[in-house]
Design an enzyme around this catalytic site. Sequence first.
Site, PDB file in Angstrom:
ATOM      1  N   LYS A 164     -34.762  26.681  70.886  1.00  0.00           N
ATOM      2  CA  LYS A 164     -35.340  26.578  72.228  1.00  0.00           C
ATOM      3  C   LYS A 164     -35.316  25.116  72.681  1.00  0.00           C
ATOM      4  CE  LYS A 164     -39.539  26.270  74.759  1.00  0.00           C
ATOM      5  NZ  LYS A 164     -38.964  25.057  75.283  1.00  0.00           N
ATOM      6  N   GLU A 234     -41.733  17.000  63.209  1.00  0.00           N
ATOM      7  CA  GLU A 234     -41.516  15.593  63.530  1.00  0.00           C
ATOM      8  C   GLU A 234     -42.254  15.346  64.832  1.00  0.00           C
ATOM      9  OE1 GLU A 234     -40.575  13.061  65.505  1.00  0.00           O
ATOM     10  OE2 GLU A 234     -38.620  12.292  64.889  1.00  0.00           O
ATOM     11  N   CYS A 267     -38.934   8.475  69.451  1.00  0.00           N
ATOM     12  CA  CYS A 267     -40.098   8.472  68.558  1.00  0.00           C
ATOM     13  C   CYS A 267     -40.103   7.260  67.632  1.00  0.00           C
ATOM     14  CB  CYS A 267     -40.110   9.749  67.720  1.00  0.00           C
ATOM     15  SG  CYS A 267     -40.278  11.254  68.690  1.00  0.00           S
ATOM     16  N   GLU A 359     -49.035   6.720  71.689  1.00  0.00           N
ATOM     17  CA  GLU A 359     -47.600   6.555  71.854  1.00  0.00           C
ATOM     18  C   GLU A 359     -47.273   6.584  73.346  1.00  0.00           C
ATOM     19  OE1 GLU A 359     -43.473   8.502  70.114  1.00  0.00           O
ATOM     20  OE2 GLU A 359     -45.185   9.812  70.525  1.00  0.00           O
TER      21      GLU A 359
END
Length: 459
Positions: A164, A234, A267, A359
């Site tokens: 997906k 992750e 990331c 983040e």
Amino acid sequence: MTSDATTGTDVTALIDPRTGEPRGTAVCSRLPEVRAAVSGARAALPGWRALTPKERSRRLDRLAALVEEHAEAYAARERAGTGKPEAEVAGEIEQVADLFRFFATAARTRTAPASGLLVAGHESWVRWEPVGVVGVVVPWNYPLLMAAWRCAPALAAGNTVVAKPAETTPDSLELLAEHAAAALGPGVLCHLPGDRETGRLLVASAVDMVAFTGSGRAGADVAVRAGTRRVSLELGGNAPAIVLPDAPADTWASLAEAVTYNAGQSCAAPARVITLAENYEAAVAELTEALAARVAGRDFGPLNNPDQAERYDRLVAASGAKRNVAGTVAPEPGEEAGHWRPARLLADLPDDDPAVTEEVFGPLLTVQRAEGPAEALALANGVPQALAASVWTGDLSAALELTAALDAGETWVNCHLVQTAELPHGGRGASGHGTDLSTLALQEYQRPKTVTVRLGRRI
């Protein structure tokens, strides 16, 4: 999200991040589509897992060739969904083809625990078997590359995959699934477009494993919904870059380039520059100059979607930084309304500033001051995320000591974001668990089975 009046299916509007204008629609798969995709992958599983590693390798190599043959079509789809510059997209497509070729070879070079006469009168060995049908959910920052990171090892290990893509970037994965059907066989890699609800339905479906790349909050939800099934997560990072006074002269330009690659939407991108008191002011001045040389619209692309742009703006506005220096935005004519954000530096800010602890996922660097290496290390390890980090110094001994003490799954010395298929990538803590890349990634998608046979008797 709306409903298509002609088909009755749910659709979502796709937006060009370069212009902010609509560029079409995509289907939001619901329970019937999810069940059909999983059923198709389940039906294809016996034939795919029964192939020898040599035959799976040949088919994966053919898929890599199709990616290369249709690189322009992939590039057009990637740019439509992400707005990335042409050079970035071209490099990522090369990496995708390389990943499928790497894991095509890795499928034939697996290692196993010891086998042989380990118990008197018995012969033992270990079979590595695929987990089954793997549900893969990938984000919008690297739509095709992250799909390859997950799908290539899963397929090489003998699994079938239902993948997906993110709601805003379904384009390139759809093409990959078409080429996979031709190279691997029907149902081996299924494309399931949709939104967050589609992802929840996929996780709750009859898949045997879930491989998820995305935010920490979404990853926690995936883990709960998956229950006792295997999950590989992750979940992003907030990478520190410890810069000592004797750092190389190209440190600043390297960090500026790394944090603006993909508009900082990586990331593992550097996010928090940590210096000692003696080189703090020099670092702020040098980074200000280096970031000013990186122009949004010329050197890097826009943020991906309105939600990410709003989040970025909110974190910048909430920051207590006394120095907030932004670079230049220069979009092409007609792209002024896109989700462009300049390269930015925040300095003189508290250690618990939201731009430090969260983040940001954009072209932004914070700069923090430490009284010594020990405090710098404490600041680097002082956030929940633990995915990647770098150290910048001319002292190799100091670099090795710091990299050993950094809580991160991947570390660099005098460089950042240098990756290759041969080296593993994975997080710790709030950055999740599991391994992407390298032959170690095969074990994410396999189960060991011990077989022990008593000798000396007829079967």
